[in-house]
Design a protein around this motif. Sequence first.
Motif, PDB file in Angstrom:
ATOM      1  N   TRP A 244      43.337  37.538  15.084  1.00 11.99           N
ATOM      2  CA  TRP A 244      43.528  37.842  13.657  1.00 11.99           C
ATOM      3  C   TRP A 244      42.398  38.713  13.124  1.00 11.99           C
ATOM      4  O   TRP A 244      42.618  39.616  12.313  1.00 11.99           O
ATOM      5  N   LEU A 245      41.178  38.429  13.572  1.00  9.17           N
ATOM      6  CA  LEU A 245      40.050  39.237  13.116  1.00  9.17           C
ATOM      7  C   LEU A 245      40.189  40.682  13.599  1.00  9.17           C
ATOM      8  O   LEU A 245      39.954  41.628  12.836  1.00  9.17           O
ATOM      9  N   VAL A 246      40.586  40.869  14.856  1.00  9.49           N
ATOM     10  CA  VAL A 246      40.761  42.205  15.407  1.00  9.49           C
ATOM     11  C   VAL A 246      41.900  42.945  14.711  1.00  9.49           C
ATOM     12  O   VAL A 246      41.789  44.148  14.406  1.00  9.49           O
ATOM     13  N   ALA A 247      43.004  42.252  14.458  1.00  7.55           N
ATOM     14  CA  ALA A 247      44.145  42.890  13.790  1.00  7.55           C
ATOM     15  C   ALA A 247      43.756  43.377  12.402  1.00  7.55           C
ATOM     16  O   ALA A 247      44.104  44.500  11.998  1.00  7.55           O
ATOM     17  N   PRO A 356      30.347  37.938  16.492  1.00  8.64           N
ATOM     18  CA  PRO A 356      29.552  37.006  17.307  1.00  8.64           C
ATOM     19  C   PRO A 356      29.820  35.542  16.968  1.00  8.64           C
ATOM     20  O   PRO A 356      29.622  34.671  17.824  1.00  8.64           O
ATOM     21  N   ASP A 357      30.272  35.242  15.740  1.00  8.10           N
ATOM     22  CA  ASP A 357      30.678  33.866  15.417  1.00  8.10           C
ATOM     23  C   ASP A 357      31.852  33.451  16.290  1.00  8.10           C
ATOM     24  O   ASP A 357      31.900  32.332  16.810  1.00  8.10           O
ATOM     25  N   VAL A 358      32.815  34.363  16.462  1.00  3.77           N
ATOM     26  CA  VAL A 358      33.988  34.078  17.299  1.00  3.77           C
ATOM     27  C   VAL A 358      33.569  33.895  18.750  1.00  3.77           C
ATOM     28  O   VAL A 358      34.024  32.967  19.435  1.00  3.77           O
ATOM     29  N   ILE A 359      32.694  34.777  19.226  1.00  4.09           N
ATOM     30  CA  ILE A 359      32.243  34.692  20.619  1.00  4.09           C
ATOM     31  C   ILE A 359      31.507  33.385  20.861  1.00  4.09           C
ATOM     32  O   ILE A 359      31.728  32.703  21.876  1.00  4.09           O
ATOM     33  N   ARG A 360      30.637  33.013  19.915  1.00  2.00           N
ATOM     34  CA  ARG A 360      29.889  31.765  20.079  1.00  2.00           C
ATOM     35  C   ARG A 360      30.813  30.553  20.049  1.00  2.00           C
ATOM     36  O   ARG A 360      30.665  29.612  20.844  1.00  2.00           O
ATOM     37  N   ALA A 438      45.619  44.822   5.701  1.00  2.00           N
ATOM     38  CA  ALA A 438      44.409  44.229   6.283  1.00  2.00           C
ATOM     39  C   ALA A 438      44.068  42.909   5.613  1.00  2.00           C
ATOM     40  O   ALA A 438      43.685  41.929   6.274  1.00  2.00           O
ATOM     41  N   LEU A 439      44.206  42.850   4.302  1.00  2.00           N
ATOM     42  CA  LEU A 439      43.908  41.626   3.559  1.00  2.00           C
ATOM     43  C   LEU A 439      44.823  40.491   3.992  1.00  2.00           C
ATOM     44  O   LEU A 439      44.367  39.349   4.204  1.00  2.00           O
ATOM     45  N   LEU A 440      46.109  40.775   4.140  1.00  2.00           N
ATOM     46  CA  LEU A 440      47.053  39.735   4.546  1.00  2.00           C
ATOM     47  C   LEU A 440      46.756  39.238   5.957  1.00  2.00           C
ATOM     48  O   LEU A 440      46.859  38.034   6.240  1.00  2.00           O
ATOM     49  N   LEU A 441      46.385  40.149   6.844  1.00  2.00           N
ATOM     50  CA  LEU A 441      46.020  39.744   8.200  1.00  2.00           C
ATOM     51  C   LEU A 441      44.742  38.913   8.195  1.00  2.00           C
ATOM     52  O   LEU A 441      44.618  37.921   8.925  1.00  2.00           O
ATOM     53  N   GLN A 442      43.770  39.327   7.380  1.00  2.00           N
ATOM     54  CA  GLN A 442      42.486  38.648   7.350  1.00  2.00           C
ATOM     55  C   GLN A 442      42.614  37.201   6.876  1.00  2.00           C
ATOM     56  O   GLN A 442      41.836  36.327   7.289  1.00  2.00           O
ATOM     57  N   ARG A 443      43.598  36.929   6.029  1.00  2.00           N
ATOM     58  CA  ARG A 443      43.800  35.564   5.523  1.00  2.00           C
ATOM     59  C   ARG A 443      44.158  34.580   6.632  1.00  2.00           C
ATOM     60  O   ARG A 443      43.984  33.375   6.463  1.00  2.00           O
ATOM     61  N   ARG A 444      44.638  35.087   7.770  1.00  2.00           N
ATOM     62  CA  ARG A 444      45.024  34.196   8.872  1.00  2.00           C
ATOM     63  C   ARG A 444      43.819  33.732   9.685  1.00  2.00           C
ATOM     64  O   ARG A 444      43.953  32.816  10.505  1.00  2.00           O
ATOM     65  N   TYR A 445      42.684  34.353   9.484  1.00  2.00           N
ATOM     66  CA  TYR A 445      41.442  33.958  10.177  1.00  2.00           C
ATOM     67  C   TYR A 445      40.888  32.706   9.507  1.00  2.00           C
ATOM     68  O   TYR A 445      40.675  32.689   8.295  1.00  2.00           O
ATOM     69  N   THR A 446      40.647  31.652  10.266  1.00  2.00           N
ATOM     70  CA  THR A 446      40.244  30.356   9.685  1.00  2.00           C
ATOM     71  C   THR A 446      38.956  29.791  10.263  1.00  2.00           C
ATOM     72  O   THR A 446      38.606  28.654   9.983  1.00  2.00           O
TER      73      THR A 446
END
Length: 455
Positions: A244-247, A356-360, A438-446
Amino acid sequence: MTGLDRRPAVATDATLPRGPLAGFAAGSLGMGVWVTVPGLLLLYFLTDVLAVGPWLAGLALLLPKIADVLLHPWVGHRADVEQTRRGDRRRLLLLGCALPVAFAALFAVPGGLTGAPAAAWVAVFFIAGNLLFATYQVPYLSTPADLRIGYHERTRLMAFRMVVLTLGILVSGLLAPLLTGGDAATRGGYQRMGVVLAAGMLVAMLVGVAGIARLRGSAPASSASGHGGWRALRTALRDRQFRWLVAAYLAMSTTTHLVLAGVPYYAEYELRAPGLTTVLVAAFVAPALLVTPAWLVVARRVGKQRALLGAQGAFAVGSLVLAVGRPAGLPVLIAAVAVLGVAFAGMQLLPFSMLPDVIRAASNAGSAGSTGAGTYTGVWTATEATGAALGPYAYALCLTVGGFVASTAGESPVQPDAALAAVRYGFGLLPAVAMLAALLLQRRYTLDVTARAAS
């Protein structure tokens, strides 16, 4: 284990020294030139100096980026292998320092080439430059995930980088049009610009390599596995938070590069003042030098995710104002571009500190053990490169649909009304729609709440 691995661990909330931070950030000066100048001038260089039709010009900028989808993850894998075997990614960084040569050649099109042959020349050196940029950018951006630092310190590290990157974008964005000759740009002017900026790129990138070495000496690095390839790529793409972050970042990167490519056209054909190109670039980039610390404060208070959603919304609103064009008045339009610049600062700082938060988080869950920071970062930078190609291509398609007439330097063909409308709506309405996506996609990141609580 390497010598770096034998050092005692530091607390995840340790503060990195400012000196090494500044050295690391200096590398972004050179990267800022590559990110900015081709996106700002290359499409215009092709259509208005080399007489390349807009559809072919857009294709010449898009096709070289297709290889990046596979190239960047592969470079990331190689960076992880280097980290495992040597304890650093230095050799790739040094190889990437050859990027200025490709940058200078990109604008040194031989005098006899126009049309399709000129487009081919640009495409070849664009491919070479993208490869060299990947070998520098991927290990460079792996640094925050390599270091054992916490949620807020990763944001601070990327804030240093963002301020210097913004400086590089601003300086190169202002100097490049002036060095080409401004309103009377020539082939020779573009060649001169390429050589001058290439020299500055080289110095900054070498300083960045030294800065990374100092940073890694100030905090122990996380271990990285040498596994990679398609299995590592699948592991990264199966990470729901990463997807989701990449999208969302793909949509953001496409939008910002679309706007950058449209600046010269908007200044010349909508505002009827080509000299305003530098003013619009300054209005877009300069706010980031002032507001990046403010975005850092906002992220600390409300979290990176909420702050990023706010930046995306502001960008969409500012874009809609630009779609109005001249009737809105020049001060209002410049103010709208400044709003885009404030939002752009947040959209550069926050996603890059969330990566890096995702990677960690993946590493802590045991899913990144066979992947490493390099592979994740390689996918990320491939996404950025794709957006950098899709943005100018989308704007070129708008011009093509409007019937835009290409020309060589010194010519001033009369553009049809549909082409002038395409210049305006491509610069304002299309970016607004893309940023809302982009905003709608970003909302899926939790992940953000969890990552913040774990720091």
